[in-house]
Design an enzyme around this catalytic site. Sequence first.
Site, short mmCIF file in Angstrom:
data_model
loop_
_atom_site.label_atom_id
_atom_site.label_comp_id
_atom_site.label_asym_id
_atom_site.label_seq_id
_atom_site.Cartn_x
_atom_site.Cartn_y
_atom_site.Cartn_z
N CYS A 178 0.83 -1.20 0.00
CA CYS A 178 0.00 0.00 0.00
C CYS A 178 0.87 1.26 0.00
O CYS A 178 2.00 1.24 0.51
CB CYS A 178 -0.91 0.04 1.23
SG CYS A 178 -2.02 -1.34 1.42
N ASP A 179 0.31 2.32 -0.54
CA ASP A 179 0.97 3.62 -0.42
C ASP A 179 -0.09 4.71 -0.42
O ASP A 179 -1.03 4.67 -1.22
CB ASP A 179 1.94 3.86 -1.58
CG ASP A 179 2.78 5.10 -1.33
OD1 ASP A 179 3.78 5.00 -0.60
OD2 ASP A 179 2.41 6.18 -1.84
#
Length: 236
Positions: A102-103
Amino acid sequence: MASPVAARPGDPGPDGAVAPVLFVLASASPARLSVLRAAGVEPSVRVSSVDEDAVASALPEQTGPAEVVAALARAKAVDVADGLAVQARDADAPAHTVIVGCDSMLHIDGRLQGKPHTVEAARERWATMAGRSGDLLTGHCLLRIADGRVIAEAEGVCSTTVRFGTPSQAELEAYLASREPLEVAGAFTLDGLGGWFVDSLEGDPSSVIGIGLPLVRTLLRDVGLDVAQLWAGNAR
């Protein structure tokens, strides 16, 4: 938007039991870990060694905000997958392994804002954010692993509009002194001290914390698995 490739269905075993999944979180974020645990999943945490600034800088100049966070999420997932592939050659691997990277970044005034890292930068961010709205973008990349190789991949981006309050000068300085906003996307949290200064949301709250549960559920389906298998794999 998800981009799946061919996957093997995650069917129940011969006794009718749901086959468990080893769920790997490619992140050191305690907030993402907390979201997953509250949702009934105990992931194996593997932190990627990706240089986020280098990945973002290498993208074409015309890359859009959603594509940037998606690319960063994928880079993290792939980095961890490479490490697991090496381990799988030396040990028995679970039948179903899923890695999620995730970012998150805040998109405001046409710019993406990641972690400010310094008090000065966080103070400048809040001068821009206070009393206004921005879009918190969270990229997700999910990789399904079998026999030490990726057999399916899906990705997507959550966009949630965040309406910020206006902290007093004393409140802002106390918040900055806590150092909480220095290492989080957009210089704020929803699940910590920063929650005092978030007036409202339009979208998925879990994605603002760091990992969007509804989107991950969709991506699991795209690679032939489901949430019940994550619940069945709570050990580890």
